[in-house]
Design a protein around this motif. Structure first.
Motif, PDB file in Angstrom:
ATOM      1  N   UNK A 209       0.811  -1.206   0.000  1.00  0.00           N
ATOM      2  CA  UNK A 209       0.000   0.000   0.000  1.00  0.00           C
ATOM      3  C   UNK A 209       0.849   1.263   0.000  1.00  0.00           C
ATOM      4  N   UNK A 210       0.250   2.325  -0.475  1.00  0.00           N
ATOM      5  CA  UNK A 210       0.917   3.623  -0.534  1.00  0.00           C
ATOM      6  C   UNK A 210       0.567   4.417   0.717  1.00  0.00           C
ATOM      7  N   UNK A 211       1.599   4.999   1.345  1.00  0.00           N
ATOM      8  CA  UNK A 211       1.356   5.811   2.528  1.00  0.00           C
ATOM      9  C   UNK A 211       1.934   7.203   2.315  1.00  0.00           C
ATOM     10  N   UNK A 212       1.566   8.101   3.184  1.00  0.00           N
ATOM     11  CA  UNK A 212       2.088   9.459   3.150  1.00  0.00           C
ATOM     12  C   UNK A 212       3.065   9.633   4.293  1.00  0.00           C
ATOM     13  N   UNK A 213       4.228  10.196   4.000  1.00  0.00           N
ATOM     14  CA  UNK A 213       5.229  10.444   5.026  1.00  0.00           C
ATOM     15  C   UNK A 213       5.534  11.934   5.081  1.00  0.00           C
ATOM     16  N   UNK A 214       6.103  12.360   6.217  1.00  0.00           N
ATOM     17  CA  UNK A 214       6.432  13.768   6.399  1.00  0.00           C
ATOM     18  C   UNK A 214       7.925  13.930   6.624  1.00  0.00           C
ATOM     19  N   UNK A 215       8.505  14.909   5.968  1.00  0.00           N
ATOM     20  CA  UNK A 215       9.909  15.237   6.151  1.00  0.00           C
ATOM     21  C   UNK A 215      10.055  16.747   6.023  1.00  0.00           C
ATOM     22  N   UNK A 216      10.519  17.378   7.099  1.00  0.00           N
ATOM     23  CA  UNK A 216      10.670  18.839   7.117  1.00  0.00           C
ATOM     24  C   UNK A 216       9.375  19.542   6.699  1.00  0.00           C
ATOM     25  N   UNK A 217       8.277  19.026   7.225  1.00  0.00           N
ATOM     26  CA  UNK A 217       6.938  19.587   6.998  1.00  0.00           C
ATOM     27  C   UNK A 217       6.451  19.443   5.558  1.00  0.00           C
ATOM     28  N   UNK A 218       7.174  18.656   4.762  1.00  0.00           N
ATOM     29  CA  UNK A 218       6.745  18.382   3.391  1.00  0.00           C
ATOM     30  C   UNK A 218       6.222  16.960   3.312  1.00  0.00           C
ATOM     31  N   UNK A 219       5.128  16.754   2.584  1.00  0.00           N
ATOM     32  CA  UNK A 219       4.514  15.436   2.443  1.00  0.00           C
ATOM     33  C   UNK A 219       5.013  14.743   1.174  1.00  0.00           C
ATOM     34  N   UNK A 220       5.274  13.440   1.308  1.00  0.00           N
ATOM     35  CA  UNK A 220       5.691  12.622   0.176  1.00  0.00           C
ATOM     36  C   UNK A 220       4.906  11.317   0.188  1.00  0.00           C
ATOM     37  N   UNK A 221       4.767  10.712  -0.975  1.00  0.00           N
ATOM     38  CA  UNK A 221       4.143   9.396  -1.067  1.00  0.00           C
ATOM     39  C   UNK A 221       5.224   8.328  -1.128  1.00  0.00           C
ATOM     40  N   UNK A 222       4.945   7.192  -0.484  1.00  0.00           N
ATOM     41  CA  UNK A 222       5.888   6.088  -0.473  1.00  0.00           C
ATOM     42  C   UNK A 222       5.110   4.776  -0.485  1.00  0.00           C
ATOM     43  N   UNK A 223       5.630   3.790  -1.211  1.00  0.00           N
ATOM     44  CA  UNK A 223       4.961   2.491  -1.305  1.00  0.00           C
ATOM     45  C   UNK A 223       5.688   1.491  -0.415  1.00  0.00           C
ATOM     46  N   UNK A 224       4.947   0.776   0.433  1.00  0.00           N
ATOM     47  CA  UNK A 224       5.500  -0.278   1.274  1.00  0.00           C
ATOM     48  C   UNK A 224       5.489  -1.566   0.465  1.00  0.00           C
ATOM     49  N   UNK A 225       6.664  -2.102   0.154  1.00  0.00           N
ATOM     50  CA  UNK A 225       6.754  -3.269  -0.720  1.00  0.00           C
ATOM     51  C   UNK A 225       6.662  -4.590   0.040  1.00  0.00           C
TER      52      UNK A 225
END
Length: 236
Positions: A209-225
């Motif tokens: 599934x694809x989740x949303x992560x936060x880094x330095x207050x910026x949101x990114x999408x990442x897929x858990x393989x």
């Protein structure tokens, strides 16, 4: 006279590398067997299997260098046994902080599965070299347990992984292979800390599934393989 004084200082206190300066080598730890998770195909990584008591009270992520023969054997075994996601190494005994210096080498036995839990040995006495120390932390007994899920993201342009950041017991180990935006957040870095959108310090469900992560207050999408390792018992 000044020259002799400088020479004496140099002999008594030799220069150490940047890698050694990061990790205090003086320790009261005893030599022990420090089992590690091993993973990756493009580059080979090792994760020290930690506990909250000495001499295993370290969370450490390494990049290893294997001989061409050993690396090929490991990669082929992963391809031929896709149902196995966990591989481990059982190293010779050593004092862990003294070993964690760039360029040090040691020998290991390689297992498909957990070497202490019925894993199958597939190679013996492999020499590995510590190419880089990606993360190193000794646990503090008075540190407050985190209330949120923070992960250490690391890897290369072809493969990325993340490990749950440990604080204090009771806690859990979780290592996941992921697909993350490498150029945007990892390029040029050994690792980054990322926060998931979980409101508590809990295990992530892994099902592609694809989740949303936060880094330095910026949101990114990442897929858990896929999940490579999950452990509660050793971290009670």
């Amino acid at each position: 006279m000044k020259f002799l004084q400088l020479l004496l200082l140099f002999l008594l206190f030799p220069m150490v590398s940047n890698s050694q300066e990061k990790h205090v080598i003086q320790t009261t730890d005893k030599a022990s067997t420090h089992g590690m998770l091993i993973f990756g195909k493009n580059k080979i990584y090792a994760y020290h299997l930690p506990m909250f008591h000495s001499p295993h009270n370290y969370q450490i992520i390494l990049e290893l260098e294997l001989t061409d023969t050993a690396k090929s054997l490991f990669i082929e075994d992963q391809k031929n046994n896709p149902e196995y996601v966990t591989y481990t190494i059982e190293p010779e005994t050593f004092v862990l902080p003294q070993m964690i210096a760039k360029g040090n080498s040691f020998t290991v036995d390689l297992y498909r599965g957990h070497f202490e839990r019925g894993g199958k040995k597939i190679a013996s006495k492999i020499k590995v070299v510590i190419k880089d120390v990606l993360f190193y932390n000794k646990f503090k007994s008075d540190e407050k347990r985190s209330t949120v899920s923070t992960f250490i993201l690391f890897g290369n342009e072809k493969e990325q992984f993340m490990a749950h950041l440990l604080t204090n017991k009771p806690d859990f180990d979780q290592i996941i292979e992921v697909k993350a935006p490498f150029d945007s957040i990892l390029k040029g870095k050994n690792n980054v800390f990322i926060d998931t959108d979980s409101t508590e310090n809990s295990v992530l469900g892994v099902s592609g599934n694809e989740i949303e992560i936060s880094l330095n207050k910026t949101k990114y999408s990442m897929v858990l393989l896929k999940q490579l390792y999950l452990e509660f018992g050793d971290l009670k």
